[in-house]
Design an enzyme around this catalytic site. Sequence first.
Site, short mmCIF file in Angstrom:
data_model
loop_
_atom_site.label_atom_id
_atom_site.label_comp_id
_atom_site.label_asym_id
_atom_site.label_seq_id
_atom_site.Cartn_x
_atom_site.Cartn_y
_atom_site.Cartn_z
N ASP A 84 0.81 -1.22 0.00
CA ASP A 84 0.00 0.00 0.00
C ASP A 84 0.84 1.27 0.00
O ASP A 84 0.36 2.35 0.30
CB ASP A 84 -0.94 0.01 1.21
CG ASP A 84 -0.20 -0.03 2.53
OD1 ASP A 84 1.05 -0.07 2.52
OD2 ASP A 84 -0.87 -0.03 3.59
N CYS A 87 4.90 -0.44 2.60
CA CYS A 87 5.38 -1.80 2.87
C CYS A 87 6.79 -1.84 3.45
O CYS A 87 7.06 -2.65 4.34
CB CYS A 87 5.28 -2.66 1.62
SG CYS A 87 6.17 -2.03 0.18
N ILE A 175 10.62 10.01 12.29
CA ILE A 175 12.04 9.94 12.65
C ILE A 175 12.91 9.83 11.40
O ILE A 175 14.06 10.27 11.40
CB ILE A 175 12.34 8.81 13.66
CG1 ILE A 175 12.09 7.43 13.06
CG2 ILE A 175 11.53 9.00 14.94
CD1 ILE A 175 12.54 6.29 13.99
N HIS A 244 21.84 -9.24 -3.31
CA HIS A 244 21.33 -8.61 -2.09
C HIS A 244 22.17 -7.38 -1.76
O HIS A 244 23.24 -7.16 -2.33
CB HIS A 244 21.31 -9.59 -0.92
CG HIS A 244 22.67 -10.06 -0.50
ND1 HIS A 244 23.18 -11.30 -0.84
CD2 HIS A 244 23.64 -9.47 0.25
CE1 HIS A 244 24.39 -11.44 -0.34
NE2 HIS A 244 24.69 -10.34 0.33
N HIS A 268 7.92 -3.64 -4.20
CA HIS A 268 7.30 -4.15 -2.96
C HIS A 268 8.32 -4.87 -2.07
O HIS A 268 9.26 -5.51 -2.54
CB HIS A 268 6.18 -5.12 -3.31
CG HIS A 268 5.45 -5.62 -2.11
ND1 HIS A 268 4.69 -4.80 -1.31
CD2 HIS A 268 5.40 -6.85 -1.54
CE1 HIS A 268 4.19 -5.51 -0.32
NE2 HIS A 268 4.60 -6.75 -0.44
#
EC number: 3.4.19.12
Length: 288
Positions: A84, A87, A175, A244, A268
């Site tokens: 949304d 995520c 923050i 990664h 996402h």
Amino acid sequence: MVNDTSENQPTTAGIVTTTEDELILQDQQMKRIEDEQKASPLVGEKMPCATLVSLYDQETAPAFFEKANELAKVYSHIRFIRGDGNCFIRAIQVGLVEILLNDKERLVKFIASCKEWTERLVKLGFPDWTCTDFCEFFIEFIEKVRDGIHQKEDVFRIFNDDNTANYLLMFFRLITSGYLKEHAAEYEPFLDEGMSLAQYCETEIEAMWKESDHLGIIALVRALNIRIRIEYMDRNAAPNGGTHHNLPDGHDNATFTPDITLLYRPGHYDLIYKAPAETSKPALPPVA
């Protein structure tokens, strides 16, 4: 204290001036969010990584199918997060609170850090109502975790309640914005020409339903003082060209142990977990 009603759902920590075209786009985005809400919870249950593999067909999406199988050999479970626009932040919040539920010492330090952040936000000029509403709401929630009032099942019930979960998210957005403003000289050169850091924070960080970009991701990780790893389904998406990416930057793979690991699929983020390390049992003494 914030009343937990849908009328109080946060949209932004400040007042954003929007054009007619932007309002149309916002309406379209909200429609997509509503459709998404009907289809999935904010935070899903932990599921075996085989669930991820089942999403891809070997014939029509061979690269993703192969990557999903590779991940399933390293990670045991996945927790799907609603797509949304929140995520990344939601996944980080869920992953961090999961850790804090099992680490009382770290939880106490985290609460102290949250209270310190409230003071820092006030000094940065955030409105008093912002700090009293969103900051106090989050601190009250996490103190109930500390005191045992919120057990794990309570925490996940709250994480799946739209009337409360998005107030909790706003603290992390604030923050993130605060960290960027404290380090403006470091981050402002990366903004588009003509955009000030204040404008960027107001429209891209503090506004709900906005996806986190690279600056926002780095700032939240540093604001929380955590280590994360992002695994990429798309091999071309990782900043370093690998599969990664570790944050904060500069950590060697061999020595880096992430607190939280996320899976990035185009647009996402979800949470993924390695199986807990098995504790070796002592050998039985020889039979006399």
